[in-house]
Design a protein around this motif. Sequence first.
Motif, mmCIF file in Angstrom:
data_model
loop_
_atom_site.group_PDB
_atom_site.id
_atom_site.type_symbol
_atom_site.label_atom_id
_atom_site.label_comp_id
_atom_site.label_asym_id
_atom_site.label_seq_id
_atom_site.Cartn_x
_atom_site.Cartn_y
_atom_site.Cartn_z
ATOM 1 N N THR A 1 -3.095 7.668 -1.361
ATOM 2 C CA THR A 1 -3.133 6.212 -1.247
ATOM 3 C C THR A 1 -1.995 5.715 -0.358
ATOM 4 N N TYR B 1 -5.110 -2.852 -7.282
ATOM 5 C CA TYR B 1 -3.811 -2.562 -7.898
ATOM 6 C C TYR B 1 -2.665 -3.303 -7.226
ATOM 7 N N TYR C 1 -6.279 7.441 -10.904
ATOM 8 C CA TYR C 1 -5.230 7.082 -9.945
ATOM 9 C C TYR C 1 -3.889 7.557 -10.494
ATOM 10 N N ASP D 1 -2.030 9.336 -5.542
ATOM 11 C CA ASP D 1 -3.250 10.129 -5.383
ATOM 12 C C ASP D 1 -4.404 9.420 -6.079
ATOM 13 N N LEU D 2 -5.548 9.397 -5.405
ATOM 14 C CA LEU D 2 -6.741 8.756 -5.949
ATOM 15 C C LEU D 2 -7.880 9.767 -5.958
ATOM 16 N N ILE E 1 -6.282 0.868 -3.270
ATOM 17 C CA ILE E 1 -5.394 0.207 -4.237
ATOM 18 C C ILE E 1 -5.049 -1.225 -3.843
#
Length: 571
Positions: free
Chosen positions: A23, A48, A141, A28-29, A44
């Motif tokens: 990301t 997010y 995530y 990390d996704l 994100i």
Amino acid sequence: MEKTLSKKSLVNVLGVVYVHTKTSDGGDLYLTRFAEPYEEHFDITNWYEKNWFDEHKIRLKGTSSVYRLPTKEVKGKSLDLVVKNCRVGEDVPLDTHTLEEFCDAEFNSPWEEFSLVTEMRENTYGPKEMRVNTQRPMAIYVPPEKMQFWQSGRSREKINRIRAKHPGIDLDILKQYKLIYEWIKGKNLIEVFELINVDSTELVSHLKKINYMGIGDLNKKGYLVADMKPEHIIISEENTERIKEIGSAQDIDAPRKQTELLYQLLNDGKYSVIDYELLSRTPEHEDAVKSSRRHSYLDDQLNRFTPTPLPTHLSYKEIFGVPYIYGHAESTGGRLWVVGKNAHLFDYFLPERWRKTPSIRLSFSKEVFYTITKDNIHLVWKTSRVGEMHNIEENGSYNPKIRQFGINSPFEEFALSYELNRTGIPCVYVRAIYMTGSAKIEPSTDMRRYESHKSILDPEGNPILQENHNYITIRGYYNGPDQWVAEHSDALYTPIDLYKATYRGIIDGAECQKLLDEVKEKLKNAGYNGSLLKTNDLLLAIDDKGDIMKNSSGKPEVIICNFELIWKIPS
């Protein structure tokens, strides 16, 4: 946050395939197949980003960190999500009755949770006409930062217990994992009964009865939820509206009709179950899965050197003549090398399959443990001492050979086992090498192996041996030759080292010394220095009658199980 394009890769963790990307914040996704069509929604910046998240998150009743959250609109569409923090490593807050029934309950890791939910959705166990409806698991995530102990909510006692059981591989629990599910439109049972005019006594009775119905349905499908409660049972928006409409009619009998409809929906399986952090298989289902996976494992081990197609997240690498399947351990950020060319074996050695299973320490002086994995596979794992400067033996005496030659790397150990077995000197079967994702706490003092290995790179271009990480070797728990074990489901051999065999009277001291000397002589004749081998470095195999496994000459078969201090004699 600035959007950045990131390289995508496919990874398979416990049977679930993810699209993995880095990301824009360095995290990390991992997107499941359900989320992949909406990849942009899961950037994100679209869910997010701090201001958006803080303004739009709705904390769900009865939870501390589970939120309903819409994404920003992408191409005119917004997704309704449930975002929750994974509580792996925390103490499970169960009531006394539940604690007695599920005393070993532990929160699932994110990978285990998604794997179990996916398995349940695939409807492969239990009556085919029944189906447990769930939320769709969308993404995991992993933010880039690590938490401090006090931030994690995870008990120090549990952390210390994990550290004691599994040296060098526990620090991944300081990562925060966010699990993302699709929101199910509807109401939970508590909310549904707010639409039905019943008194408190009836309400409690109905909730208990329906909760037990849900537990029963789960059991029939082979699953348990340690903290199953009415809030975990969801009635769809459409059916909730039907119940509401009945209650809106001027009918004195409306509550009875509403509850009858509700029970009919439940009997027809028209409801969903949510909250899977304490989801597990029933003992019967678990035994069936373990038996199936163990048999598959044994077959795959027999054919471990037969190449299989490689999925994109795995690579092939040969090191010192030993073939490996290489890949990432996504749950810890570590790396894994599995001996052979059979990609089916990779998942069996992921740390989440063996790192939390009960273990028995096999050595007072070394970190060597025996465990039975979640797949019912008997393994021995050991923390490598590569990089340590050992010139003092266990009895306190000085031995210059250890200082002269140093301790072998895991890759050298595996090459020794591989080559010695091929030359007819029996050794335990080496299975996998795991490099921890967390940094090594104690610094290395003998840098020779790191220097000699620095030009040997993994498929991603990094040195296979890195001084700032711990390495764990995984070998089979020797209960007979692989071919023989695959053909026998019971009455397997039991390993015992020469020292214990002498102590227990299976052999006498003279025979013990003779067997040790014979192995050293065999090694010398084959071009190896095994002069520092001790009686606890060699195994015998005992059958269920107490008899020692013999070789083709009728003599006790002696198996080498430690390769740290065996060196090739320079020619």
